[in-house]
Scaffold this active site. Sequence first.
Site, PDB file in Angstrom:
ATOM      1  N   ARG A 187     -45.626  18.489  28.963  1.00 34.47           N
ATOM      2  CA  ARG A 187     -44.355  17.335  29.130  1.00 34.47           C
ATOM      3  C   ARG A 187     -44.200  16.891  30.633  1.00 34.47           C
ATOM      4  NH1 ARG A 187     -42.470  19.498  32.509  1.00 34.47           N
ATOM      5  NH2 ARG A 187     -40.724  21.255  32.613  1.00 34.47           N
ATOM      6  N   GLU A 207     -32.546  16.472  35.291  1.00 29.98           N
ATOM      7  CA  GLU A 207     -33.207  17.808  35.776  1.00 29.98           C
ATOM      8  C   GLU A 207     -32.141  18.713  35.646  1.00 29.98           C
ATOM      9  OE1 GLU A 207     -36.183  18.605  34.975  1.00 29.98           O
ATOM     10  OE2 GLU A 207     -36.987  17.113  35.907  1.00 29.98           O
ATOM     11  N   HIS A 208     -32.245  20.271  35.331  1.00 32.74           N
ATOM     12  CA  HIS A 208     -31.175  21.333  35.332  1.00 32.74           C
ATOM     13  C   HIS A 208     -30.028  20.724  34.824  1.00 32.74           C
ATOM     14  CE1 HIS A 208     -33.550  24.267  37.716  1.00 32.74           C
ATOM     15  NE2 HIS A 208     -34.056  23.117  38.245  1.00 32.74           N
ATOM     16  N   SER A 219     -46.780  24.294  30.218  1.00 33.80           N
ATOM     17  CA  SER A 219     -47.998  24.915  29.369  1.00 33.80           C
ATOM     18  C   SER A 219     -47.346  26.011  28.555  1.00 33.80           C
ATOM     19  CB  SER A 219     -48.975  25.353  30.441  1.00 33.80           C
ATOM     20  OG  SER A 219     -48.393  26.296  31.431  1.00 33.80           O
ATOM     21  N   ASP A 279     -37.935  21.321  27.377  1.00 35.68           N
ATOM     22  CA  ASP A 279     -39.382  21.424  27.322  1.00 35.68           C
ATOM     23  C   ASP A 279     -39.810  21.670  25.762  1.00 35.68           C
ATOM     24  OD1 ASP A 279     -38.832  21.521  29.944  1.00 35.68           O
ATOM     25  OD2 ASP A 279     -39.340  23.536  30.233  1.00 35.68           O
TER      26      ASP A 279
HETATM   27  C1  GLA Z   1     -37.508  24.226  33.298  1.00 34.74           C
HETATM   28  C2  GLA Z   1     -36.783  24.671  32.035  1.00 34.74           C
HETATM   29  C3  GLA Z   1     -36.082  23.535  31.350  1.00 34.74           C
HETATM   30  C4  GLA Z   1     -35.131  22.890  32.517  1.00 34.74           C
HETATM   31  C5  GLA Z   1     -35.872  22.679  33.673  1.00 34.74           C
HETATM   32  C6  GLA Z   1     -35.158  21.759  34.709  1.00 34.74           C
HETATM   33  O1  GLA Z   1     -38.615  23.249  33.039  1.00 34.74           O
HETATM   34  O2  GLA Z   1     -37.609  25.401  31.174  1.00 34.74           O
HETATM   35  O3  GLA Z   1     -35.290  24.154  30.136  1.00 34.74           O
HETATM   36  O4  GLA Z   1     -33.857  23.484  32.646  1.00 34.74           O
HETATM   37  O5  GLA Z   1     -36.676  23.764  34.145  1.00 34.74           O
HETATM   38  O6  GLA Z   1     -34.571  20.707  34.280  1.00 34.74           O
END
Ligand code: GLA
Length: 446
Positions: A30, A36-37, A132, A177
């Site tokens: 993905r 993000e975060h 991955s 993810d």
């Molecule tokens: C990683 C984590 C996700 C998310 C991102 C940041 O990919 O696996 O859960 O927190 O960082 O957005």
Amino acid sequence: MSAELILRSKELFARVFQEPANVIVCAPGRVNLIGEHTDYNEGFAMPFCIGKYTVIAARRRTGATCRITSAGVPGAISTFPGDSSLSPGPEGDWTNYVRGVVFGMLPMLPGGSCAFDAAVVSDVPLGSGLSSSASLEVATATLLESIYRLGADPKGKALVCQKAEQTFCNSPCGITDQFVCACGEAGHALLIDCRPPYATESVPLSDPRIALVVADSNVKPQLSGSEYPDRVQQCKDACAAMQAAGHSEVRHLRDATLSMLETVARSHALPEATVRRARHGALRPGDGISEDQRTLQAKEALKACDYAQVGRLMFASHASLRDDYRVSSPELDALVEIARGVPGVHGSRLTGGGFGGCTVTLLSRSAVPALLAAFEAEYPKRAGGRTASVFVVRPAAGAMLLQQGAGAEPLAGAPLSPQLSGVAKVTAALVLSAVAAAVIASKRQR
Ligand code: GLA
């Protein structure tokens, strides 16, 4: 989905286990467009699946022993129990992603145990922040769902996979993810409300006038290092401070407003760094600009085909991740700045956890050659000679059962033909350099 990948999984299975596989499943990697975060703060994220997949060819067995092999570790077969005696393997072992999912799904399986042989192949770049790991987890869950004929429950599957990563792989990840790998839809981004019960909305993202480009900085992110858990903890600390200041409703940053945070900041109850993290974090929509608000605004802009606005929000997201959340790197900043200078680019930002990994850029389709040329010419100058690996991506389908039956026959409607590939053909012109192979280097060798 590349037909060649399916073939490779079948060949690997037959070579290692000396008989044909009778079920083939897959799950994609993905990219997060924005948001993000935010997931571990119960906020909003808007990722999409890329047309690169982990494929598992398998066969159900009797008993309670699982055997698994991977093209990434030629000749090795890992064996583990498919019952409640299952525990994690050595730290960093790639089979922990599989073991964790098997363990999490045991209560759903007949007799609480399972047994299978499985062969894994993948074209998701490993350890590059393109999920991955989630792709392997969700493919494993899809395998169990298929061979034990469990009812399809993509959200439940995602939650099992997230828990597997947290408990068997020591990564305090959020839900983004696994959720998109399990629930993503071709041609769409997926807006995820990361607060239970996890409402989702598919947002069309297949306008032929635009393109999406992923650039791998070729600096590997380390999600199990301390930086990611530190951010998670700082967000919790900020919530605790707001609660202590009388805002008992703040269970997650999602519940906080900017003014609550500012009040707490003025009282010096929190270190400056924690205040900055929380400012990026999921502050309640309608009060100040936060990543959550950007994500919700980007969803509306996308639906209105207002790509300039989506792009502005992406640049703003990157700035916040760089300056307040501090999860960028000089290489990611360089990629974003190079993209910013290319006419036709709407927006660009780091994607995923940060500290290396990839950027995602939204641009006019006609501007793709100029962007690729700019990355090729400029990135090595700004990244100490390093080159980027660049992919044009299209939103692709989430996890699925591809083939099932005696000789693993294609299922009616399963997207097996190369024409239905979810990723744009990565032609030589779209790959910046032979260093693309470096993408294969991984934190976990398969
Ligand atoms: C990683 C984590 C996700 C998310 C991102 C940041 O990919 O696996 O859960 O927190 O960082 O957005």
